[in-house]
Motif scaffolding. Structure first.
Motif, mmCIF file in Angstrom:
data_model
loop_
_atom_site.group_PDB
_atom_site.id
_atom_site.type_symbol
_atom_site.label_atom_id
_atom_site.label_comp_id
_atom_site.label_asym_id
_atom_site.label_seq_id
_atom_site.Cartn_x
_atom_site.Cartn_y
_atom_site.Cartn_z
ATOM 1 N N SER A 68 64.390 17.537 40.821
ATOM 2 C CA SER A 68 64.798 17.397 42.220
ATOM 3 C C SER A 68 64.437 18.676 42.975
ATOM 4 C CB SER A 68 66.302 17.150 42.319
ATOM 5 O OG SER A 68 67.020 18.303 41.905
ATOM 6 N N LEU A 69 64.337 18.558 44.293
ATOM 7 C CA LEU A 69 63.977 19.715 45.119
ATOM 8 C C LEU A 69 64.990 20.843 44.954
ATOM 9 C CD1 LEU A 69 62.081 20.917 47.269
ATOM 10 C CD2 LEU A 69 63.574 19.927 49.017
ATOM 11 N N VAL A 70 66.282 20.506 44.839
ATOM 12 C CA VAL A 70 67.316 21.525 44.695
ATOM 13 C C VAL A 70 67.105 22.322 43.412
ATOM 14 C CG1 VAL A 70 69.785 21.937 44.410
ATOM 15 C CG2 VAL A 70 68.995 20.246 46.058
ATOM 16 N N LYS A 71 66.796 21.628 42.304
ATOM 17 C CA LYS A 71 66.541 22.320 41.031
ATOM 18 C C LYS A 71 65.300 23.193 41.126
ATOM 19 C CE LYS A 71 68.778 18.865 38.062
ATOM 20 N NZ LYS A 71 68.581 17.807 37.028
ATOM 21 N N GLN A 72 64.267 22.700 41.820
ATOM 22 C CA GLN A 72 63.067 23.498 42.014
ATOM 23 C C GLN A 72 63.381 24.768 42.809
ATOM 24 O OE1 GLN A 72 60.249 20.915 43.935
ATOM 25 N NE2 GLN A 72 59.823 19.712 42.098
ATOM 26 N N ILE A 73 64.223 24.639 43.841
ATOM 27 C CA ILE A 73 64.600 25.788 44.664
ATOM 28 C C ILE A 73 65.382 26.806 43.838
ATOM 29 C CG2 ILE A 73 66.115 26.522 46.560
ATOM 30 C CD1 ILE A 73 65.244 23.997 48.058
ATOM 31 N N ILE A 74 66.301 26.325 42.997
ATOM 32 C CA ILE A 74 67.094 27.228 42.150
ATOM 33 C C ILE A 74 66.184 28.002 41.198
ATOM 34 C CG2 ILE A 74 68.817 27.307 40.303
ATOM 35 C CD1 ILE A 74 70.230 24.959 41.728
ATOM 36 N N ILE A 75 65.178 27.323 40.636
ATOM 37 C CA ILE A 75 64.220 27.999 39.749
ATOM 38 C C ILE A 75 63.459 29.076 40.522
ATOM 39 C CG2 ILE A 75 62.098 27.693 38.401
ATOM 40 C CD1 ILE A 75 63.188 24.880 37.643
ATOM 41 N N GLY A 76 62.994 28.734 41.735
ATOM 42 C CA GLY A 76 62.295 29.700 42.570
ATOM 43 C C GLY A 76 63.177 30.886 42.913
ATOM 44 N N LEU A 77 64.459 30.613 43.191
ATOM 45 C CA LEU A 77 65.425 31.656 43.509
ATOM 46 C C LEU A 77 65.592 32.619 42.333
ATOM 47 C CD1 LEU A 77 68.811 30.891 45.258
ATOM 48 C CD2 LEU A 77 68.715 32.493 43.372
ATOM 49 N N ILE A 78 65.752 32.059 41.128
ATOM 50 C CA ILE A 78 65.940 32.890 39.927
ATOM 51 C C ILE A 78 64.710 33.758 39.666
ATOM 52 C CG2 ILE A 78 66.225 32.818 37.409
ATOM 53 C CD1 ILE A 78 67.926 30.247 37.858
ATOM 54 N N ILE A 79 63.521 33.158 39.796
ATOM 55 C CA ILE A 79 62.287 33.919 39.587
ATOM 56 C C ILE A 79 62.187 35.056 40.601
ATOM 57 C CG2 ILE A 79 59.760 33.821 39.679
ATOM 58 C CD1 ILE A 79 59.966 30.933 38.647
ATOM 59 N N GLY A 80 62.537 34.777 41.866
ATOM 60 C CA GLY A 80 62.499 35.801 42.904
ATOM 61 C C GLY A 80 63.419 36.971 42.594
ATOM 62 N N ILE A 81 64.634 36.674 42.115
ATOM 63 C CA ILE A 81 65.597 37.725 41.765
ATOM 64 C C ILE A 81 65.068 38.564 40.602
ATOM 65 C CG2 ILE A 81 67.901 38.162 40.821
ATOM 66 C CD1 ILE A 81 68.858 35.676 42.355
ATOM 67 N N ILE A 82 64.543 37.892 39.558
ATOM 68 C CA ILE A 82 64.029 38.606 38.380
ATOM 69 C C ILE A 82 62.883 39.541 38.765
ATOM 70 C CG2 ILE A 82 62.815 38.317 36.182
ATOM 71 C CD1 ILE A 82 64.425 35.687 35.819
ATOM 72 N N LEU A 83 61.954 39.047 39.586
ATOM 73 C CA LEU A 83 60.814 39.871 39.999
ATOM 74 C C LEU A 83 61.256 41.053 40.854
ATOM 75 C CD1 LEU A 83 58.171 37.104 40.890
ATOM 76 C CD2 LEU A 83 58.189 38.599 38.875
ATOM 77 N N ALA A 84 62.257 40.835 41.729
ATOM 78 C CA ALA A 84 62.744 41.910 42.604
ATOM 79 C C ALA A 84 63.423 43.015 41.812
ATOM 80 C CB ALA A 84 63.706 41.342 43.644
ATOM 81 N N VAL A 85 64.092 42.636 40.722
ATOM 82 C CA VAL A 85 64.810 43.614 39.906
ATOM 83 C C VAL A 85 63.875 44.334 38.937
ATOM 84 C CG1 VAL A 85 66.596 43.865 38.129
ATOM 85 C CG2 VAL A 85 67.010 42.404 40.112
ATOM 86 N N THR A 86 62.896 43.614 38.392
ATOM 87 C CA THR A 86 62.053 44.178 37.335
ATOM 88 C C THR A 86 60.761 44.820 37.838
ATOM 89 O OG1 THR A 86 61.086 41.981 36.967
ATOM 90 C CG2 THR A 86 62.960 42.608 35.577
ATOM 91 N N VAL A 87 59.980 44.111 38.647
ATOM 92 C CA VAL A 87 58.672 44.641 39.082
ATOM 93 C C VAL A 87 58.512 44.489 40.601
ATOM 94 C CG1 VAL A 87 57.417 44.397 36.912
ATOM 95 C CG2 VAL A 87 57.665 42.406 38.404
ATOM 96 N N PRO A 88 59.369 45.158 41.391
ATOM 97 C CA PRO A 88 59.320 44.967 42.849
ATOM 98 C C PRO A 88 57.990 45.374 43.484
ATOM 99 C CG PRO A 88 60.724 46.832 42.257
ATOM 100 C CD PRO A 88 60.410 46.110 40.990
ATOM 101 N N ASP A 89 57.377 46.448 42.990
ATOM 102 C CA ASP A 89 56.107 46.906 43.578
ATOM 103 C C ASP A 89 54.953 45.982 43.224
ATOM 104 O OD1 ASP A 89 57.346 49.086 44.753
ATOM 105 O OD2 ASP A 89 57.087 50.331 42.960
ATOM 106 N N LEU A 90 54.922 45.559 41.974
ATOM 107 C CA LEU A 90 53.831 44.717 41.490
ATOM 108 C C LEU A 90 53.863 43.336 42.130
ATOM 109 C CD1 LEU A 90 51.467 44.854 39.434
ATOM 110 C CD2 LEU A 90 53.004 43.777 37.768
ATOM 111 N N ALA A 91 55.074 42.808 42.350
ATOM 112 C CA ALA A 91 55.219 41.437 42.857
ATOM 113 C C ALA A 91 55.346 41.369 44.373
ATOM 114 C CB ALA A 91 56.444 40.778 42.205
ATOM 115 N N LYS A 92 55.153 42.484 45.068
ATOM 116 C CA LYS A 92 55.341 42.516 46.523
ATOM 117 C C LYS A 92 54.529 41.464 47.284
ATOM 118 C CE LYS A 92 56.090 45.883 50.167
ATOM 119 N NZ LYS A 92 55.958 47.303 50.573
ATOM 120 N N PRO A 93 53.300 41.126 46.852
ATOM 121 C CA PRO A 93 52.518 40.123 47.600
ATOM 122 C C PRO A 93 53.185 38.757 47.730
ATOM 123 C CG PRO A 93 51.076 41.351 46.125
ATOM 124 C CD PRO A 93 52.487 41.754 45.795
#
Length: 410
Positions: free
Chosen positions: A12-37
């Protein structure tokens, strides 16, 4: 890869959004400079929604009014009543919470270059001037009260044109709706970019010093979403309100939280209303109208921030004045869309009720900009999800009287 895409599309779209949200948080915490694009995904998603929303609203409303048949009943009176009631009760809750949990602030200068409105009359004047704004300018500037007004007038003028013309307008409306669905399919990527940008650039450390203020603000909004609104819904539909409340929060509130834009969330709410099986003639008007006058979150912000200034300065407030503040905050919140800067710039207006000078009240606005990282997200989520909630509530109340079955989760 094909199997992976098939599995992804089955979610479902909601589950897809939650996955995107989790990935965004992980990237912001771990590799903020590398994932900036990836922040570009958030900008593109919000930009696309904001871009298509004005023209979508214009054609939907115009089509609905031009094809409206005499005798076909809509629920606009009930919806507007619910909008105004919800906004007023939000102000009352915020005022009560501010007395139970008084907040004092260390004032910091900020927002020096902005000019607040001079009074309620000025706010309402700005709102009325938006009604008669140039229609092309209204579309260009996403002035939804102007778009709504001109769409209503043009739709009424087109009532007696040949059916072929009405069909063409309806086809345009359907095509724009399909385009919105295409844009919303990219919501997971957009949310990933937005949450990454928010955490990577602002962080949460700056908010710690304003923890109590945020707790009162967010606590009020959560209380309204999970207690006050469900009570309003139950009184109208006489069924367990929480399935509808949670569906609106899930499908509308989540995207509104991250986009922080009621305008961008109009297409999301339209889709939600369609999925709930609501009358298109009603929700095509009530949803953009709600983005203008249904402002429970703004009423909370104005009330809590104003009383924070009052407590900081040691000003005594009686019950009568508190009630007047609730009314003033509700009226001001309804006119917030007519003022650049929204609810924060209406704080000096409410603060003037207590004789607080403008230079001090503008410092409170500066504090508002600091906590706005979270305050604005929760405010938009409450405002926008409630647009769909009250539209559905009025429709379901009508169904209950007619003896129709109410199915919330199809």
């Amino acid at each position: 890869m094909k199997n992976l895409m098939n599995k992804w599309n089955q979610l479902s779209l909601v589950k897809q959004i939650i996955i995107g949200l989790i990935i965004g948080i992980i990237l912001a915490v771990t590799v903020p400079d590398l994932a900036k694009p990836i922040t570009i995904f958030g900008s593109l998603f919000v930009g696309a929604l904001k871009g298509i929303a004005p023209i979508l609203v214009f054609f939907l409303v115009m089509s609905a009014i031009s094809q409206h048949k005499s005798g076909h009943q809509t629920n606009m009176k009930s919806i507007i009543f619910l909008y105004l009631l919800g906004t007023f009760l939000a102000a009352v809750v915020a005022v009560a919470a501010s007395f139970i949990f008084p907040v004092t602030l260390t004032l910091a200068a900020g927002a020096k270059d902005v000019i607040p409105p001079g009074g309620v009359v000025e706010v309402l004047k700005a709102l009325l001037m938006n009604v008669v704004d140039n229609p092309v300018k209204a579309l260009f500037n996403a002035n939804y009260i102007g778009i709504l007004a001109w769409a209503l007038v043009l739709g009424a003028a087109l009532k007696n044109v040949p059916d072929t013309t009405k069909t063409m307008i309806s086809d345009f409306s359907d095509a724009l709706t399909l385009m919105v669905r295409w844009v919303i399919k990219f919501a997971p990527l957009g949310i990933m970019g937005l949450v990454f940008d928010s955490i990577a650039t602002s962080g949460l450390g700056v908010l710690l010093s304003y923890g109590q203020l945020l707790a009162v603000l967010i606590g009020c909004m959560v209380f309204i979403a999970l207690v006050v609104n469900p009570i309003i819904v139950y009184v109208n539909i006489r069924k367990n309100p929480y399935p509808l409340v949670f569906r609106c929060l899930r499908e509308s509130g989540i995207t509104a939280f991250f986009t922080r834009s009621s305008a961008a969330n109009i297409p999301v709410n339209m889709t939600l209303c369609e999925n709930l099986g609501l009358d298109k003639d009603t929700y095509s008007v009530s949803i953009p109208l709600g983005a203008t006058i249904n402002m429970a979150g703004a009423a909370v912000t104005i009330s809590v921030m104003t009383l924070a200034a009052v407590h900081t300065l040691g000003i005594e407030v009686d019950i009568a004045t508190a009630l007047i503040l609730s009314v003033l905050a509700a009226v001001s919140a309804c006119g917030a869309s007519g003022v650049a800067g929204g609810s924060l710039l209406l704080i000096p207006l409410a603060a003037s009720l207590f004789g607080i000078p403008n230079d001090i009240s503008m410092q409170i606005v500066g504090v508002g900009f600091i906590v706005g990282v979270l305050q604005d997200s929760f405010e938009t989520a409450l405002n926008s999800s409630t647009d769909a909630l009250f539209t559905a509530t009025a429709e379901f109340a009508k169904w209950r009287k007619e003896g129709k079955e109410i199915i919330i989760n199809k």
